[in-house]
Design an enzyme around this catalytic site. Structure first.
Site, PDB file in Angstrom:
ATOM      1  N   GLU A 160      18.631  34.387 -16.239  1.00 44.41           N
ATOM      2  CA  GLU A 160      17.165  35.417 -16.233  1.00 44.41           C
ATOM      3  C   GLU A 160      16.285  34.588 -15.338  1.00 44.41           C
ATOM      4  OE1 GLU A 160      16.128  36.117 -19.994  1.00 44.41           O
ATOM      5  OE2 GLU A 160      17.580  37.166 -20.777  1.00 44.41           O
TER       6      GLU A 160
ATOM      7  N   HIS B  72      14.643  43.996 -20.697  1.00 45.31           N
ATOM      8  CA  HIS B  72      14.921  43.866 -21.975  1.00 45.31           C
ATOM      9  C   HIS B  72      14.843  45.272 -22.913  1.00 45.31           C
ATOM     10  CE1 HIS B  72      14.160  39.609 -20.824  1.00 45.31           C
ATOM     11  NE2 HIS B  72      14.610  39.363 -22.061  1.00 45.31           N
TER      12      HIS B  72
END
Length: 277
Positions: free
Chosen positions: A170, A204
């Site tokens: 990430e 997300h």
């Protein structure tokens, strides 16, 4: 010292590239099921391993795309690759500051939980000391507990996701690849700190799909949970972007990301019980 990026890109191209990277990162997580049409994983471990592979592929693709955009506008072809690696935060200078400063700064954010954990550890240590003969602490038993906990964490696929794969991939995609593109697109550092977490938080949103369709949560409850997660990811994204821009090191946000995943959200149990620390 802030990193300098001697290249120029158009702002729409930089933003479009970031959107594409975020979409690819999330989309590849579901590629084994919806694109490759693989059978459902036989276990949770197999499910996570598929996601590890997907995240790794997304990271490699992000690096390729960012490099293709940066290479044509690089000032000097002789030092271009070194400059791009530095732009990604892959550098060795001032490494110890890039590791230690984020740890100290993040620890200050979690000062309350850390102090509580330290007090609980001291209390448990004293209790074990009282149970031992002649007041001697059973160090062998204590070391055995720590060794068992370490081995258990090393074999826990969820721990690998939270403490290794997620922070590494990430931060590589959403910080190391996106921020240099936005800087080269002419965005100011202050704007990027608040802009780049938008891509990070939107990545997300897939959690809503998992909660609502897979875990059968009510839409209201799933929305509340995902909303809180998005708020937290935005706040952390601001912090991680600041660390990356300020240090110029990829390791800085990775260390902070891992630290935050270990600590989690601060416990509210003491407040709920009406007690202080």
């Amino acid at each position: 010292m802030d990193a300098v990026y001697p290249w120029s890109l158009s702002k729409p191209l930089a933003v479009a590239a970031c959107i594409g990277m975020a979409s690819t990162y999330v989309g590849l997580l579901y590629a084994p099921r919806f694109i490759l049409r693989l059978p459902p994983p036989a276990s949770f471990k197999e499910h996570m391993l598929r996601r590890f592979v997907s995240a790794a592929i997304a990271s490699v693709l992000a690096i390729i795309v960012a490099s293709l955009l940066l290479l044509p506008v690089c000032d000097s072809q002789n030092t271009c690759m070194i400059s791009i690696l530095s732009a990604y935060g892959l550098r060795m200078d001032h490494l110890w500051q890039a590791v230690s400063f984020p740890i100290i700064l993040t620890a200050l954010i979690y000062l309350g939980p850390l102090v509580t954990a330290a007090l609980e550890f001291i209390t448990e240590w004293k209790q074990e000391e009282l149970q031992c003969y002649c007041g001697a602490v059973d160090l062998k038993s204590t070391y055995r507990k720590w060794a068992y906990a370490t081995v258990s964490m090393g074999s826990d696929i969820q721990a690998w996701r939270n403490y290794v794969v997620a922070p590494l991939t990430e931060e590589l995609v959403f910080r190391a690849c996106m921020i240099p593109l936005l800087l080269c697109g002419g965005f100011q550092s202050f704007s990027i700190i608040f802009l780049s977490p938008v891509f990070f938080s939107l990545a997300h949103l897939n959690h809503f799909w998992e909660l609502y369709y897979h875990q059968k949560y009510e839409i209201y409850r799933a929305s509340i949970i995902v909303g809180l997660q998005l708020g937290y990811t935005v706040l952390f994204g601001w912090y991680a972007s600041f660390l990356f821009i300020r240090t110029g090191h990829l390791v800085a946000p990775i260390v902070a990301h891992t630290f935050c995943n270990i600590m989690g959200l601060p416990s509210m149990s003491c407040i709920q019980r009406g007690k202080g620390m």
